[in-house]
Design a protein around this motif. Sequence first.
Motif, short mmCIF file in Angstrom:
data_model
loop_
_atom_site.label_atom_id
_atom_site.label_comp_id
_atom_site.label_asym_id
_atom_site.label_seq_id
_atom_site.Cartn_x
_atom_site.Cartn_y
_atom_site.Cartn_z
N ARG A 23 0.89 -1.16 0.00
CA ARG A 23 0.00 0.00 0.00
C ARG A 23 0.93 1.21 0.00
O ARG A 23 1.39 1.66 1.04
N ALA A 24 1.26 1.70 -1.19
CA ALA A 24 2.27 2.74 -1.34
C ALA A 24 1.96 3.94 -0.45
O ALA A 24 0.81 4.34 -0.29
N TRP A 25 3.00 4.52 0.15
CA TRP A 25 2.79 5.54 1.18
C TRP A 25 2.39 6.89 0.61
O TRP A 25 1.61 7.61 1.23
N LEU A 26 2.93 7.27 -0.55
CA LEU A 26 2.62 8.60 -1.07
C LEU A 26 1.11 8.82 -1.26
O LEU A 26 0.58 9.85 -0.83
N PRO A 27 0.40 7.88 -1.85
CA PRO A 27 -1.05 8.08 -2.00
C PRO A 27 -1.87 7.36 -0.92
O PRO A 27 -3.09 7.18 -1.09
N TYR A 28 -1.24 6.95 0.19
CA TYR A 28 -1.92 6.08 1.16
C TYR A 28 -3.23 6.69 1.66
O TYR A 28 -4.24 6.00 1.80
N HIS A 29 -3.22 8.00 1.92
CA HIS A 29 -4.43 8.60 2.49
C HIS A 29 -5.63 8.46 1.56
O HIS A 29 -6.78 8.50 2.01
N GLU A 30 -5.36 8.29 0.27
CA GLU A 30 -6.47 8.16 -0.69
C GLU A 30 -7.24 6.85 -0.48
O GLU A 30 -8.41 6.75 -0.86
N LEU A 31 -6.59 5.85 0.13
CA LEU A 31 -7.29 4.59 0.41
C LEU A 31 -8.42 4.79 1.43
O LEU A 31 -9.36 4.00 1.49
N LEU A 32 -8.31 5.84 2.22
CA LEU A 32 -9.30 6.09 3.27
C LEU A 32 -10.41 7.03 2.83
O LEU A 32 -11.45 7.12 3.48
N THR A 33 -10.20 7.73 1.73
CA THR A 33 -11.11 8.81 1.36
C THR A 33 -12.51 8.32 1.02
O THR A 33 -13.50 8.81 1.58
N ALA A 34 -12.62 7.36 0.11
CA ALA A 34 -13.95 6.92 -0.32
C ALA A 34 -14.74 6.26 0.82
O ALA A 34 -15.92 6.59 1.01
N PRO A 35 -14.14 5.34 1.60
CA PRO A 35 -14.93 4.76 2.69
C PRO A 35 -15.30 5.77 3.77
O PRO A 35 -16.38 5.70 4.35
N ALA A 36 -14.42 6.75 4.04
CA ALA A 36 -14.77 7.80 5.00
C ALA A 36 -15.93 8.64 4.47
O ALA A 36 -16.83 9.02 5.22
N ALA A 37 -15.90 8.93 3.19
CA ALA A 37 -17.00 9.69 2.59
C ALA A 37 -18.31 8.93 2.67
O ALA A 37 -19.36 9.51 3.00
N ARG A 38 -18.27 7.64 2.41
CA ARG A 38 -19.50 6.85 2.51
C ARG A 38 -20.03 6.84 3.95
O ARG A 38 -21.24 6.88 4.18
N LEU A 39 -19.12 6.79 4.90
CA LEU A 39 -19.51 6.73 6.31
C LEU A 39 -20.30 7.96 6.73
O LEU A 39 -21.26 7.86 7.52
N VAL A 40 -19.92 9.14 6.24
CA VAL A 40 -20.56 10.38 6.70
C VAL A 40 -21.50 10.99 5.67
O VAL A 40 -21.99 12.09 5.86
N GLY A 41 -21.77 10.26 4.59
CA GLY A 41 -22.69 10.78 3.58
C GLY A 41 -22.13 11.96 2.83
O GLY A 41 -22.78 12.99 2.66
N ALA A 42 -20.90 11.81 2.34
CA ALA A 42 -20.22 12.88 1.63
C ALA A 42 -19.75 12.37 0.27
O ALA A 42 -19.83 11.17 -0.03
N ARG A 43 -19.24 13.28 -0.53
CA ARG A 43 -18.57 12.91 -1.77
C ARG A 43 -17.07 12.82 -1.49
O ARG A 43 -16.55 13.55 -0.64
N PRO A 44 -16.36 11.95 -2.20
CA PRO A 44 -14.93 11.80 -1.92
C PRO A 44 -14.16 13.11 -1.98
O PRO A 44 -13.26 13.34 -1.16
N ALA A 45 -14.49 13.99 -2.90
CA ALA A 45 -13.77 15.26 -3.00
C ALA A 45 -13.96 16.12 -1.75
O ALA A 45 -13.16 17.02 -1.48
N GLU A 46 -15.02 15.86 -0.98
CA GLU A 46 -15.32 16.66 0.20
C GLU A 46 -14.68 16.11 1.47
O GLU A 46 -14.86 16.70 2.55
N THR A 47 -13.92 15.03 1.37
CA THR A 47 -13.52 14.27 2.55
C THR A 47 -12.02 14.02 2.57
O THR A 47 -11.42 13.72 1.53
N VAL A 48 -11.43 14.13 3.75
CA VAL A 48 -10.04 13.75 3.91
C VAL A 48 -9.83 13.28 5.35
O VAL A 48 -10.47 13.79 6.28
N VAL A 49 -8.98 12.27 5.53
CA VAL A 49 -8.59 11.79 6.85
C VAL A 49 -7.22 12.36 7.18
O VAL A 49 -6.26 12.19 6.41
N MET A 50 -7.14 13.05 8.32
CA MET A 50 -5.87 13.72 8.68
C MET A 50 -5.93 14.17 10.13
O MET A 50 -7.01 14.35 10.71
N ASN A 51 -4.80 14.34 10.75
CA ASN A 51 -4.64 14.99 12.06
C ASN A 51 -5.55 14.39 13.13
O ASN A 51 -6.03 13.28 13.01
#
Length: 431
Positions: free
Chosen positions: A74-102
């Motif tokens: 799971r390459a590290w440079l784009p790793y956070h992108e693996l979390l974007t779509a499932p996090a967006a689904r969890l909160v009823g958002a679009r992937p572009a509106e969502t990021v996991v951080m901090n």
Amino acid sequence: MHNLESEARRLDEADPGHRHLFHVPPADGGDHPESAYLAGNSLGLQPRATRDELLADLDDWARLGVEGHVEAGRAWLPYHELLTAPAARLVGARPAETVVMNSLTVNLHLLMVSFYRPAGERTRIVIEDTAFPSDSYAVRSQARFHGLDPDTTVVRLKPRPGTDALGTEDVLDFLAREGHTVALLMLGGVNYLTGELMDIPAITAAGRAAGAVVGWDLAHAAGNVPLALHDWGVDFAAWCSYKYLNSGPGALGGVFVHERHLGDPDLQRFEGWWSTAAATRFEMTPVSRPPATADAWQISNPPIFAMGPVRTSLELFDSVGMPALRERSLRLTGWLERLFDEVTADRPLRVITPRDPARRGSQLSVRVEAGNAAELTKRLRHEHGVIADAREPDVIRFAPVPLYSTYHDCWRAAAALAATVGPSSTKGQPS
């Protein structure tokens, strides 16, 4: 209470949940090998898959060194992108509106840099009086940062007399009267103390109609109740991942920014290396070129080994689904309420969580009207193997988490309360 234990066992056979996917702490007291763990609203249990998946990421570091940025499984440079779509689904958002951080409060500060812009008479920040202390500290410091007096800038909404929880109507009434003075409305989606679920769409609509920016702290809502942040028109939201999302102590949080704000060149943000578009990151230029997504609010290189447990958890939520979890949550919490009704009827204990299932998440809070809540919580653990969570001075929170809690856990909690707190005729002293 004892005549209901067999019923609890039957309910668990019919509605088993997913306890087998988690490590449950051994009991520190009582007659059962495992704890009745009802503190998942404070720290969720560890999924069994987390260790092996985290070790796989560590193995890539050992095997590849710096080349793991592009060559890891799971390459590290784009790793956070693996979390974007499932996090967006969890909160009823679009992937572009969502990021996991901090972490949660860091994210709230970064978002308030963008969305708290006091001007003229519109300077006030509105929170609930029972907001988690960290939120209180954050908004007061934001007021000071803008040269304002936090004692007059921050408005703390209280429940109406005779009630324990701030109602949606209380918020709407305030906005109708004083919304023209509000720059930012930022409430907890589920109140940490009472477990009340606010009417997020109604409050968001009223706040925005009043001209305020509306943000939400979803620490106790994400993974607990269904959310539809995009459709509800929420301006921004932030949440943590260590409670209902079971990603470990201090786990990374998440951020939502509605798409109407994405790419706005007039919106202020703090920036760092990860704020610029990924394709431009290694051009090493001095001026950021942020993408028109929530990724623009990132600052630093993401911590890969902290992201792994979040990814594992989000995959679990994707596989089970929030609708199924919400339905089981309603059944479990309703069962616990039935048991608590019996226990509290003649004891100096009172449930302060709303009785309407639509107004609460996976939590019932009990006010200890005689005795010490923290001491009682210790006795529940050490004498009965029941792990709950005390909040000073007088509240114990019980969270029947639908992923791993059982009906028998709920029965054990109620039976332990009954055994530990004497009826009112004994003046409420622990038995």
